[in-house]
Motif scaffolding. Structure first.
Motif, PDB file in Angstrom:
ATOM      1  N   LEU A 132     -21.122 -31.359 -26.269  1.00  0.00           N
ATOM      2  CA  LEU A 132     -20.920 -31.858 -24.901  1.00  0.00           C
ATOM      3  C   LEU A 132     -20.338 -30.760 -24.018  1.00  0.00           C
ATOM      4  N   GLN A 133     -20.818 -29.533 -24.195  1.00  0.00           N
ATOM      5  CA  GLN A 133     -20.229 -28.412 -23.470  1.00  0.00           C
ATOM      6  C   GLN A 133     -20.507 -28.444 -21.979  1.00  0.00           C
ATOM      7  N   TYR A 134     -21.343 -29.377 -21.540  1.00  0.00           N
ATOM      8  CA  TYR A 134     -21.650 -29.481 -20.111  1.00  0.00           C
ATOM      9  C   TYR A 134     -20.667 -30.389 -19.368  1.00  0.00           C
ATOM     10  N   LEU A 135     -19.677 -30.964 -20.066  1.00  0.00           N
ATOM     11  CA  LEU A 135     -18.702 -31.828 -19.381  1.00  0.00           C
ATOM     12  C   LEU A 135     -17.797 -30.998 -18.471  1.00  0.00           C
ATOM     13  N   VAL A 188     -19.963 -24.374 -18.543  1.00  0.00           N
ATOM     14  CA  VAL A 188     -20.399 -23.965 -17.214  1.00  0.00           C
ATOM     15  C   VAL A 188     -19.582 -24.631 -16.119  1.00  0.00           C
ATOM     16  N   HIS A 189     -19.275 -25.912 -16.281  1.00  0.00           N
ATOM     17  CA  HIS A 189     -18.547 -26.667 -15.247  1.00  0.00           C
ATOM     18  C   HIS A 189     -17.041 -26.508 -15.474  1.00  0.00           C
ATOM     19  N   TYR A 220     -27.120 -23.246 -20.763  1.00  0.00           N
ATOM     20  CA  TYR A 220     -28.078 -24.003 -19.951  1.00  0.00           C
ATOM     21  C   TYR A 220     -28.690 -25.172 -20.715  1.00  0.00           C
ATOM     22  N   VAL A 221     -27.966 -25.733 -21.664  1.00  0.00           N
ATOM     23  CA  VAL A 221     -28.494 -26.861 -22.435  1.00  0.00           C
ATOM     24  C   VAL A 221     -28.719 -28.078 -21.543  1.00  0.00           C
ATOM     25  N   GLU A 222     -27.845 -28.312 -20.566  1.00  0.00           N
ATOM     26  CA  GLU A 222     -28.019 -29.452 -19.661  1.00  0.00           C
ATOM     27  C   GLU A 222     -29.270 -29.271 -18.813  1.00  0.00           C
ATOM     28  N   LEU A 223     -29.490 -28.049 -18.332  1.00  0.00           N
ATOM     29  CA  LEU A 223     -30.685 -27.754 -17.535  1.00  0.00           C
ATOM     30  C   LEU A 223     -31.940 -27.966 -18.378  1.00  0.00           C
TER      31      LEU A 223
END
Length: 573
Positions: free
Chosen positions: A101-104, A127-128, A485-488
């Motif tokens: 969940l590294q995009y949290l 990233v965030h 960029y996993v979320e992208l």
């Protein structure tokens, strides 16, 4: 209290000084994202004025490692408090906490050296990230590509714009390009150029192209990457994306993209061998029907012979036999014997004629159908048929290990252990692609569809698929841990799948497999359907010979009976 919150919110929107407090940032995050949980990591010694608007969870990195995924809500904000002396331990704690969940969104509360934390955040795929400097209340974030650029935040809207990744700015994306048809393979076109194809590879390539990345191939000249080497490369970060279907393996070596669906594994078995045409004559009826017809035929012959004998004083068994045969096969009679022998004989004639009419037409219709479509030996339709026929299932070592585990857990029948033959993965690919009928094979449904597309124009297929599901696995793209960029990529992957482009890429890969020579359409041995050949008439000649033999025996018996009766008359005279 509510008036104070409204007043604070108006101040945040209308403008403010450059000094921020942790509580203001946390409140803004909770409001904008409608978060359900705030997680504080190593913040016991830091005064942050923790609010009560959402539930709070205090975590210490020295305690047992926990993960949010699967245990807590993913609508969470991570607040990590760093000290120069324990910053590495806290970073590892954030990494473990945000596994998958590294995009949290996350807030780093730091004392100094902002650049270091952003460099580390990028290496973990965060990233965030907002970094709050406690010394002066300054708030910072960063843009990851083409290099780390630190930006001071005066308005949260600017943070959302800066951290929404839309352009990889030429960032290198390392992908594997092994031969794993139809997902990824390569060939040389008519101009000698090396072309990479496959529906999963094309999907990854379009992602890199759409978001301005730079494609780099890993194991570019290896046909099939050994499992251990591929997993080690993913774990070490040498591969960013692997366009192939792979087992989860408890996510120790890699993480995954968004799961699209569960793909099934089937077993393909050779089509049954054609039945010799010499046996076509007896196939329209089962053995029980043939026995019934023969018994009825004998019974009718004896009954008619007995009626004649009672009414006329003499009768010929062979003549009765021929009369019944003519009636059943709708042949013209030598004389009309039934009209002058009473009602019962007329009824017998009608019954034999109707039954003969039905049997003859049914037989000829079935035989014509079989001659058109062909007859085959017993087909393998289930796993039990596979075990009974003792067909060899060709597998490679990793699939053999998976099979052993599934039989151990009683997912599939233990009889599979007795029919497998373990060989190299190259040998499995070679025999399966060439449609070698010496073995049965197991594979994912996309690969089976790809390889069986070779028999599209065959009159009789070479292989068939058993309908029973052997195994199933989730379909995803294997990603290295900490990919920024996993979320992208997940958003892109969902759009590709939901729009139907995924299916279109699969269909294109089948055609490209034919065009590249990876597979080829098979042709029937001849364009003519040979129906009436020597094999077909072989059984007819046997029947003819048997008929001659029986007629000879019947003739001999009749002659012996006639001589015997004449001798008795002469002796009495």
């Amino acid at each position: 209290m509510s008036r104070c919150l409204i007043f604070l919110y108006i101040i945040l929107l209308s403008g403010r000084s450059e000094s921020w407090s942790a509580r203001e940032v946390i409140h803004q995050f909770n409001h904008d994202h409608r978060l359900q949980l705030n997680i504080y990591l190593d913040c016991n010694d830091v005064e942050l004025q923790i609010g009560q608007e959402v539930p709070n969870l205090l975590v210490n990195s020295t305690a047992e490692k926990i993960k949010i995924l699967g245990r807590f809500s993913s609508h969470s904000l991570i607040i990590a408090c760093f000290k120069d002396s324990t910053r590495n331990r806290t970073l590892n704690g954030v990494k473990e906490l945000l596994w998958g969940l590294q995009y949290l969104p996350m807030l780093f509360v730091v004392e100094s050296n902002i650049d270091f934390y952003f460099q580390e955040a990028l290496s973990y795929g965060f990233v965030h990230v907002l970094a709050l400097n406690l010394m002066n209340g300054s708030l910072y974030t960063y843009k990851p590509y083409p290099k780390v650029e630190v930006h001071q935040i005066k308005d949260m809207q600017k943070f959302y714009e800066l951290t929404k990744l839309r352009n990889l700015q030429g960032q290198v994306v390392r992908t594997s390009v092994e031969t794993m048809t139809p997902r990824c393979f390569r060939y040389r076109n008519r101009y000698g150029q090396l072309i990479y194809a496959g529906y999963m590879y094309r999907m990854v390539k379009e992602f890199i192209k759409t978001y301005n990345g730079t494609e780099e191939h890993v194991f570019g000249y290896v046909d099939t990457i050994p499992y251990k080497e591929g997993l080690a490369a993913l774990k070490n970060g040498e591969i960013d994306m692997m366009p192939r279907i792979i087992h989860a393996l408890q996510w120790n070596y890699f993480y995954r993209s968004h799961i699209l669906y569960n793909i099934k594994t089937y077993i393909m078995v050779p089509w049954a061998k054609p039945l010799p045409k010499s046996l076509y004559f007896i196939q329209p009826f089962r053995s029980t029907v043939w026995i019934t017809i023969m018994v009825s035929f004998v019974y009718a012959s004896i009954v008619i012979w007995w009626i004649r004998f009672r009414q006329q004083g003499s009768s010929s068994l062979s003549q009765s036999f021929m009369d019944v045969l003519q009636l059943l096969f709708l042949l013209p009679l030598s004389k009309i014997w039934h009209f002058n022998m009473g009602t019962h004989q007329v009824v017998s004639f009608i019954v034999l004629f109707v039954v003969g009419f039905m049997l003859t037409n049914l037989y000829t219709a079935q035989l014509s159908s079989y001659l058109t479509t062909g007859l085959f030996k017993s087909q393998i339709n289930t796993f039990d048929d596979l075990f009974r026929e003792k067909r060899t299932l060709l597998v490679e070592s990793f699939d053999a290990e998976v099979l052993h585990n599934m039989t151990k857990e009683k997912i599939i029948q233990k009889e599979f252990e007795t029919i497998i033959l373990i060989t190299s993965i190259e040998e499995v690919f070679k025999h399966r692609k060439s449609l070698n009928t010496s073995y049965a094979y197991e594979a994912y449904e996309d690969r089976i569809a790809f390889e069986l597309s070779q028999q599209r124009y065959l009159r009789v297929p070479i292989f068939k698929i058993l309908k029973e599901v052997y195994d199933q696995r989730p379909v995803f793209v294997a990603l290295r841990h900490g990919l920024p960029y996993v979320e992208l990529f997940n958003n892109y992957l969902r759009r590709i799948y939901e729009s139907g482009i995924w299916i279109k890429l699969q269909e294109d890969s089948f055609l490209e497999g034919i065009a590249s020579g990876e597979i080829s359409f098979r042709k029937s041995q001849s364009r003519e359907i040979k129906i009436f050949d020597k094999d077909f008439y072989f059984f007819a000649y046997i029947l003819l010979g048997m008929g001659w033999c029986v007629s000879t025996i019947a003739f001999s018996l009749e002659r012996w009976r006639f001589k015997y009766s004449v001798t008795n008359v002469l002796h009495e005279g």
